[in-house]
Scaffold this motif. Sequence first.
Motif, PDB file in Angstrom:
ATOM      1  N   MET A 222      33.135  34.331  48.744  1.00 35.37           N
ATOM      2  CA  MET A 222      33.602  35.717  48.853  1.00 35.37           C
ATOM      3  C   MET A 222      34.245  36.198  47.557  1.00 35.37           C
ATOM      4  N   LEU A 223      34.933  35.317  46.853  1.00 30.09           N
ATOM      5  CA  LEU A 223      35.520  35.705  45.568  1.00 30.09           C
ATOM      6  C   LEU A 223      34.414  36.073  44.577  1.00 30.09           C
ATOM      7  N   CYS A 224      33.361  35.287  44.564  1.00 27.24           N
ATOM      8  CA  CYS A 224      32.219  35.566  43.674  1.00 27.24           C
ATOM      9  C   CYS A 224      31.506  36.851  44.070  1.00 27.24           C
ATOM     10  N   LEU A 225      31.312  37.056  45.358  1.00 27.07           N
ATOM     11  CA  LEU A 225      30.631  38.261  45.820  1.00 27.07           C
ATOM     12  C   LEU A 225      31.466  39.518  45.565  1.00 27.07           C
ATOM     13  N   GLU A 226      32.767  39.414  45.751  1.00 29.11           N
ATOM     14  CA  GLU A 226      33.629  40.564  45.456  1.00 29.11           C
ATOM     15  C   GLU A 226      33.569  40.899  43.964  1.00 29.11           C
ATOM     16  N   GLY A 227      33.503  39.881  43.121  1.00 31.84           N
ATOM     17  CA  GLY A 227      33.359  40.123  41.683  1.00 31.84           C
ATOM     18  C   GLY A 227      32.032  40.773  41.349  1.00 31.84           C
ATOM     19  N   ALA A 228      30.980  40.358  42.043  1.00 29.62           N
ATOM     20  CA  ALA A 228      29.658  40.946  41.823  1.00 29.62           C
ATOM     21  C   ALA A 228      29.639  42.415  42.236  1.00 29.62           C
ATOM     22  N   GLN A 229      30.484  42.756  43.178  1.00 31.00           N
ATOM     23  CA  GLN A 229      30.524  44.118  43.695  1.00 31.00           C
ATOM     24  C   GLN A 229      31.163  45.094  42.709  1.00 31.00           C
ATOM     25  N   ALA A 230      31.950  44.623  41.775  1.00 34.42           N
ATOM     26  CA  ALA A 230      32.685  45.507  40.861  1.00 34.42           C
ATOM     27  C   ALA A 230      31.804  46.651  40.353  1.00 34.42           C
ATOM     28  N   GLY A 231      32.238  47.872  40.642  1.00 33.41           N
ATOM     29  CA  GLY A 231      31.503  49.055  40.213  1.00 33.41           C
ATOM     30  C   GLY A 231      30.354  49.452  41.123  1.00 33.41           C
ATOM     31  N   LEU A 232      30.133  48.678  42.166  1.00 28.76           N
ATOM     32  CA  LEU A 232      29.035  48.936  43.097  1.00 28.76           C
ATOM     33  C   LEU A 232      29.590  49.061  44.511  1.00 28.76           C
ATOM     34  N   SER A 233      28.729  49.346  45.465  1.00 32.34           N
ATOM     35  CA  SER A 233      29.168  49.396  46.861  1.00 32.34           C
ATOM     36  C   SER A 233      29.060  48.006  47.479  1.00 32.34           C
ATOM     37  N   TRP A 234      29.893  47.749  48.472  1.00 32.40           N
ATOM     38  CA  TRP A 234      29.823  46.469  49.176  1.00 32.40           C
ATOM     39  C   TRP A 234      28.472  46.343  49.884  1.00 32.40           C
TER      40      TRP A 234
END
Length: 186
Positions: free
Chosen positions: A34-46
């Motif tokens: 989840m930490l990695c996925l939240e980082g991937a989300q930066a600037g994008l929608s969940w």
Amino acid sequence: MNRCAWVTDEPLYLEYHDKEWGVPVYDDQVLFEMLCLEGAQAGLSWWTILKKRENYRIAFDQFDPEKIVRYTDEKIQTLLEFEGIIRNRLKVKSVVSNAKAFLKIQAEYGSFSNYIWEFVGHEPIVNEWKTIEEVPVSNELSDSMSKQLKKDGFKFVGPTICYSYMQAVGLINDHTLDCFRHPSNC
């Protein structure tokens, strides 16, 4: 059945909201994912990340940090060519550096769960927001978490990402009062 106002009628979104969001997570593997996925989300929608979640799991060896820390430049290049994930070099490389930091934290604290749950005194914070507009995008706690994670070597862990992460893994329960998932309605 009432849900938080941000939830759409997409089955994947419904399932995420109804079964995961705000539920306390203590499993290190899931916390790392989840930490990695939240980082991937930066600037994008969940929603963008949620649709690609299975691709991320395949691409990043089920988020096994022991495997990820051994990724070579060639492996990173292969990931950058995989259309199933967000192909941002900094975000992809952050997963590798986060795996290194994650393993260091595990060694120091016995588990990443012990480390991350210290930020909330090992008890979920349950907020009582009436509307989604009241829910902040960051707070003093996420600011503090962001600073510490960065100090410990993590990337893509700004205050907004940290707040979203805390919501996702149940450190903070931000289901609105009218939502069936708010603890007062369970």
